[in-house]
Design an enzyme around this catalytic site. Structure first.
Site, PDB file in Angstrom:
ATOM      1  N   ASN A  26       0.831  -1.217   0.000  1.00  0.00           N
ATOM      2  CA  ASN A  26       0.000   0.000   0.000  1.00  0.00           C
ATOM      3  C   ASN A  26       0.863   1.264   0.000  1.00  0.00           C
ATOM      4  O   ASN A  26       0.653   2.170   0.805  1.00  0.00           O
ATOM      5  CB  ASN A  26      -0.946   0.018   1.214  1.00  0.00           C
ATOM      6  CG  ASN A  26      -1.928  -1.133   1.188  1.00  0.00           C
ATOM      7  OD1 ASN A  26      -2.530  -1.427   0.160  1.00  0.00           O
ATOM      8  ND2 ASN A  26      -2.094  -1.807   2.324  1.00  0.00           N
TER       9      ASN A  26
ATOM     10  N   ARG B 166       7.790   7.147  -1.595  1.00  0.00           N
ATOM     11  CA  ARG B 166       7.635   6.937  -0.145  1.00  0.00           C
ATOM     12  C   ARG B 166       8.424   5.708   0.304  1.00  0.00           C
ATOM     13  O   ARG B 166       9.012   5.710   1.390  1.00  0.00           O
ATOM     14  CB  ARG B 166       6.160   6.785   0.217  1.00  0.00           C
ATOM     15  CG  ARG B 166       5.915   6.762   1.721  1.00  0.00           C
ATOM     16  CD  ARG B 166       4.475   7.070   2.074  1.00  0.00           C
ATOM     17  NE  ARG B 166       4.290   7.086   3.514  1.00  0.00           N
ATOM     18  CZ  ARG B 166       3.825   6.048   4.207  1.00  0.00           C
ATOM     19  NH1 ARG B 166       3.493   4.932   3.579  1.00  0.00           N
ATOM     20  NH2 ARG B 166       3.669   6.122   5.526  1.00  0.00           N
TER      21      ARG B 166
ATOM     22  N   ARG C 281       3.980  -2.166   8.957  1.00  0.00           N
ATOM     23  CA  ARG C 281       5.072  -2.867   8.272  1.00  0.00           C
ATOM     24  C   ARG C 281       6.234  -3.147   9.222  1.00  0.00           C
ATOM     25  O   ARG C 281       7.018  -4.072   8.988  1.00  0.00           O
ATOM     26  CB  ARG C 281       5.555  -2.048   7.078  1.00  0.00           C
ATOM     27  CG  ARG C 281       4.447  -1.695   6.086  1.00  0.00           C
ATOM     28  CD  ARG C 281       4.926  -0.707   5.038  1.00  0.00           C
ATOM     29  NE  ARG C 281       3.840  -0.135   4.272  1.00  0.00           N
ATOM     30  CZ  ARG C 281       3.129   0.924   4.649  1.00  0.00           C
ATOM     31  NH1 ARG C 281       3.400   1.529   5.796  1.00  0.00           N
ATOM     32  NH2 ARG C 281       2.150   1.386   3.889  1.00  0.00           N
TER      33      ARG C 281
ATOM     34  N   LYS D 284       2.309 -10.975  -4.409  1.00  0.00           N
ATOM     35  CA  LYS D 284       3.055  -9.972  -5.174  1.00  0.00           C
ATOM     36  C   LYS D 284       4.457  -9.766  -4.619  1.00  0.00           C
ATOM     37  O   LYS D 284       5.440  -9.725  -5.377  1.00  0.00           O
ATOM     38  CB  LYS D 284       2.300  -8.652  -5.186  1.00  0.00           C
ATOM     39  CG  LYS D 284       3.012  -7.559  -6.002  1.00  0.00           C
ATOM     40  CD  LYS D 284       2.667  -6.191  -5.488  1.00  0.00           C
ATOM     41  CE  LYS D 284       3.698  -5.168  -5.957  1.00  0.00           C
ATOM     42  NZ  LYS D 284       3.498  -3.854  -5.359  1.00  0.00           N
TER      43      LYS D 284
ATOM     44  N   PRO E  50       5.039 -10.428 -11.085  1.00  0.00           N
ATOM     45  CA  PRO E  50       4.331  -9.740 -10.004  1.00  0.00           C
ATOM     46  C   PRO E  50       3.100  -9.004 -10.550  1.00  0.00           C
ATOM     47  O   PRO E  50       3.219  -8.236 -11.512  1.00  0.00           O
ATOM     48  CB  PRO E  50       5.363  -8.746  -9.463  1.00  0.00           C
ATOM     49  CG  PRO E  50       6.685  -9.273  -9.936  1.00  0.00           C
ATOM     50  CD  PRO E  50       6.408  -9.926 -11.246  1.00  0.00           C
TER      51      PRO E  50
ATOM     52  N   ASP F 171      -0.007  -6.460  -9.669  1.00  0.00           N
ATOM     53  CA  ASP F 171      -0.720  -5.529  -8.791  1.00  0.00           C
ATOM     54  C   ASP F 171      -1.854  -4.918  -9.600  1.00  0.00           C
ATOM     55  O   ASP F 171      -2.149  -5.356 -10.717  1.00  0.00           O
ATOM     56  CB  ASP F 171       0.224  -4.466  -8.227  1.00  0.00           C
ATOM     57  CG  ASP F 171       0.887  -3.635  -9.317  1.00  0.00           C
ATOM     58  OD1 ASP F 171       0.534  -3.791 -10.504  1.00  0.00           O
ATOM     59  OD2 ASP F 171       1.750  -2.810  -8.982  1.00  0.00           O
TER      60      ASP F 171
ATOM     61  N   HIS G  49      -1.968  -2.172 -11.166  1.00  0.00           N
ATOM     62  CA  HIS G  49      -1.485  -1.592 -12.419  1.00  0.00           C
ATOM     63  C   HIS G  49      -1.333  -2.659 -13.495  1.00  0.00           C
ATOM     64  O   HIS G  49      -1.753  -2.470 -14.646  1.00  0.00           O
ATOM     65  CB  HIS G  49      -0.142  -0.890 -12.200  1.00  0.00           C
ATOM     66  CG  HIS G  49      -0.219   0.264 -11.256  1.00  0.00           C
ATOM     67  ND1 HIS G  49      -0.835   1.449 -11.590  1.00  0.00           N
ATOM     68  CD2 HIS G  49       0.240   0.424  -9.986  1.00  0.00           C
ATOM     69  CE1 HIS G  49      -0.757   2.288 -10.565  1.00  0.00           C
ATOM     70  NE2 HIS G  49      -0.109   1.692  -9.588  1.00  0.00           N
TER      71      HIS G  49
ATOM     72  N   GLN H 147     -14.719  -8.904 -11.645  1.00  0.00           N
ATOM     73  CA  GLN H 147     -14.428  -8.760 -10.219  1.00  0.00           C
ATOM     74  C   GLN H 147     -13.800  -7.405  -9.914  1.00  0.00           C
ATOM     75  O   GLN H 147     -13.191  -6.774 -10.783  1.00  0.00           O
ATOM     76  CB  GLN H 147     -13.493  -9.885  -9.763  1.00  0.00           C
ATOM     77  CG  GLN H 147     -14.123 -11.271  -9.890  1.00  0.00           C
ATOM     78  CD  GLN H 147     -13.140 -12.363  -9.490  1.00  0.00           C
ATOM     79  OE1 GLN H 147     -12.765 -13.196 -10.291  1.00  0.00           O
ATOM     80  NE2 GLN H 147     -12.732 -12.348  -8.233  1.00  0.00           N
TER      81      GLN H 147
ATOM     82  N   PHE I 177       5.434  -2.432 -17.248  1.00  0.00           N
ATOM     83  CA  PHE I 177       5.225  -1.756 -15.966  1.00  0.00           C
ATOM     84  C   PHE I 177       5.962  -0.423 -15.952  1.00  0.00           C
ATOM     85  O   PHE I 177       5.417   0.604 -15.527  1.00  0.00           O
ATOM     86  CB  PHE I 177       5.716  -2.639 -14.819  1.00  0.00           C
ATOM     87  CG  PHE I 177       5.500  -2.046 -13.452  1.00  0.00           C
ATOM     88  CD1 PHE I 177       4.295  -2.216 -12.795  1.00  0.00           C
ATOM     89  CD2 PHE I 177       6.498  -1.313 -12.827  1.00  0.00           C
ATOM     90  CE1 PHE I 177       4.085  -1.661 -11.536  1.00  0.00           C
ATOM     91  CE2 PHE I 177       6.301  -0.756 -11.571  1.00  0.00           C
ATOM     92  CZ  PHE I 177       5.091  -0.939 -10.923  1.00  0.00           C
TER      93      PHE I 177
END
Length: 390
Positions: free
Chosen positions: A172, A177, A227, A271, A288, A290, A292, A309, A340
Site C-alpha cells: 500500500n 515513499r 510494516r 506480489k 508480479p 498488482d 497496475h 471482479q 510496468f
C-alpha cells in the site's frame, strides 16, 4: 568534503565496460521501482549502495561507466580538475577512451576485476536483452510498440535480504515513499559507508540487526506503521528457523517452491513473493501482479481474467500471470517489467514517442466518420421538423 563524482570531472578513477544502451538503460532500470537505493545525483549519474559499496554509475551510448567510492578515491574529484571523455569506435565494438589535459586512464588490465564482476552480476549482463526483446516483439504487437522507446529495461539481481525487506515496505505504498522508508531504515540500522555532499550512505541492515526485539518500535517511530512488525518478525523467523544463507539458497529451487517458502513469512503475499523471486532469486518467469498490471492486462490485452471482479483474488492473480507466461515465455517477468516501466507516470513523456498502430487508429477514424454523418443526419431531421412547423 567528499563530493559525488561526475564523468567530466576527476576522471582518473572511473572504470568502464562495453554495454550499449539497448542492453541497459540506467534511467529506466534504476528508476522503475525494482530497487530503492539509487538516486540521480547529477544529470544521467546514479549513486547508490550495492554489495556493501557506494557507486556512481553513468553511461554513454555504448559504454557503462562506474566509480566506486572508498578504495579508489579520486583526488581530482575534489579539486575540480576537468577532463573530456571521447569515445572512438573500433573494430569489434571496443571503445578507445582518450583524455585531454594530460590525464590518463588506468587500464582495466591493471585493475582488480572484482568490481566489474559485481556489476555484471548485479545487472545480469550475461542475459542478452536484445534477443529477448526481439522474441517478445515477434509474439506481441503491443510489446513491439512499447519496445520502440522503452529499450534496455533489465531485471536486477539484488541481494535477496535487501529485496525482501524493501518489498515488505511496498505494501500500500508508492515508489518515492518506499525510497524514503528504506533510507531511514538504512540510516538507523545500517553500517555507515561514506558521506558525499552531506548525504550519508549506509549499507542495508543485516538479518540479526533486523530481528532484534526492539526494532519494531524503532521503525514505528520512523513512520513504518504496521510494516514494522512484519519486518522484525520476518527477520526473526529467518534467523531462528532457517539461518543467514536461507534466502540465497532459494535461488537453487524451483520457482513455485521458492515463492511458497517466502509466503510463509509475515507480511509476504503473492506480489511481494514474486518481486523477490524475480528481482533477487533468478526466477525470470515470476510475474508480479498488482492493480497496475491487472489494468494493463485488461486495457492492452483484453485479458478476461477477473473482468467481472473488483478485487485481485489469488485465482485472478494466477490467471494473469499464466496469461503473460504463455504469451512471453520463460522470461515473462522481464517482459512484464518493460510494460510496468512504460506505465509509470514519471516516464509518460517517453510514451509520447510511441507510434500508434494502424490497426488501432483505423477503427477509430471509421467510427468518427460514421458519428459525424449520423450527427449531420440528426441536424437535418431537426431542421426539417422546424420547417414543417412553420
Amino acid at each position: 568534503m567528499l563530493k559525488h563524482v561526475v564523468l567530466s570531472a576527476g576522471c582518473k578513477a572511473w572504470r568502464s565496460l562495453s554495454c550499449p544502451r539497448s542492453e541497459l538503460w540506467l534511467d529506466l532500470t534504476l528508476g522503475c521501482g525494482q530497487t530503492f537505493r539509487w538516486r540521480e545525483t547529477a544529470d544521467g549519474h546514479w549513486t547508490g549502495v550495492m554489495r556493501g559499496k557506494v557507486w556512481t554509475l553513468t553511461q554513454t551510448e555504448n559504454t557503462l561507466w562506474y566509480y566506486v567510492y572508498g578504495h579508489q578515491m579520486n583526488p581530482g574529484a575534489e579539486s575540480g580538475q576537468k577532463c573530456k571523455v571521447k569515445e572512438e569506435r573500433r573494430s569489434g565494438g571496443i571503445m578507445d577512451i582518450k583524455e585531454e589535459e594530460g590525464k590518463t586512464f588506468t587500464s582495466m588490465s591493471d585493475l582488480d576485476h572484482k568490481d566489474e564482476d559485481l556489476l555484471r552480476d548485479y545487472f545480469q549482463l550475461d542475459v542478452k536483452l536484445e534477443d529477448h526483446y526481439r522474441h517478445w516483439s515477434a509474439v506481441d504487437l503491443h510489446f513491439k510498440q512499447i519496445a520502440h522507446v522503452f529499450t534496455g529495461v533489465r531485471m536486477l539481481r539484488q541481494d535477496p535480504s535487501e529485496c525482501l525487506f524493501s518489498f515488505i515496505c511496498s505494501s500500500n505504498n508508492h515508489i518515492s515513499r518506499i525510497q524514503g522508508m528504506i533510507d531511514r531504515l538504512c540510516q538507523t540500522l545500517g553500517t555507515p559507508l561514506c558521506t558525499l555532499d552531506d548525504v550519508a550512505y549506509h549499507d542495508f541492515p543485516s538479518l540479526p540487526v533486523l530481528s532484534d526485539a526492539g526494532v519494531e518500535m524503532r521503525l514505528r517511530d520512523l513512520g513504518f506503521g504496521y510494516r514494522a512488525r512484519f519486518l522484525q518478525q520476518s527477520a526473526q523467523l529467518i534467523v531462528n528457523s532457517h539461518g543467514p544463507d536461507w534466502l540465497k539458497s532459494l535461488r537453487s529451487v524451483a520457482y513455485l517452491q521458492a515463492r511458497d517458502a517466502l509466503r510463509a513469512l509475515p507480511g509476504v503475499g503473492l506480489k511481494v513473493a514474486d518481486c523477490v523471486c524475480l528481482m533477487s532469486l533468478d526466477k525470470a518467469e515470476a510475474v508480479p501482479v498488482d492493480t497496475h498490471v491487472w489494468q494493463i492486462s485488461k486495457r492492452d490485452y483484453n485479458c478476461a481474467a477477473g473482468s467481472s471482479q473488483k478485487t485481485l483474488t489469488d485465482k485472478v492473480y494466477k490467471d494473469i500471470g499464466d496469461f503473460f507466461r504463455n504469451l512471453w515465455g520463460s522470461y515473462a517477468g522481464w517482459a512484464h517489467s518493460v510494460l510496468f516501466c512504460a506505465d509509470l507516470k514519471r516516464f509518460h513523456k517517453l510514451k509520447e514517442d510511441i507510434p500508434v498502430l494502424k490497426e488501432e487508429k483505423e477503427p477509430k477514424k471509421i467510427k468518427e466518420k460514421r458519428d459525424d454523418g449520423d450527427e449531420e443526419k440528426q441536424k437535418n431531421r431537426i431542421n426539417s421538423k422546424k420547417r414543417q412547423r412553420t
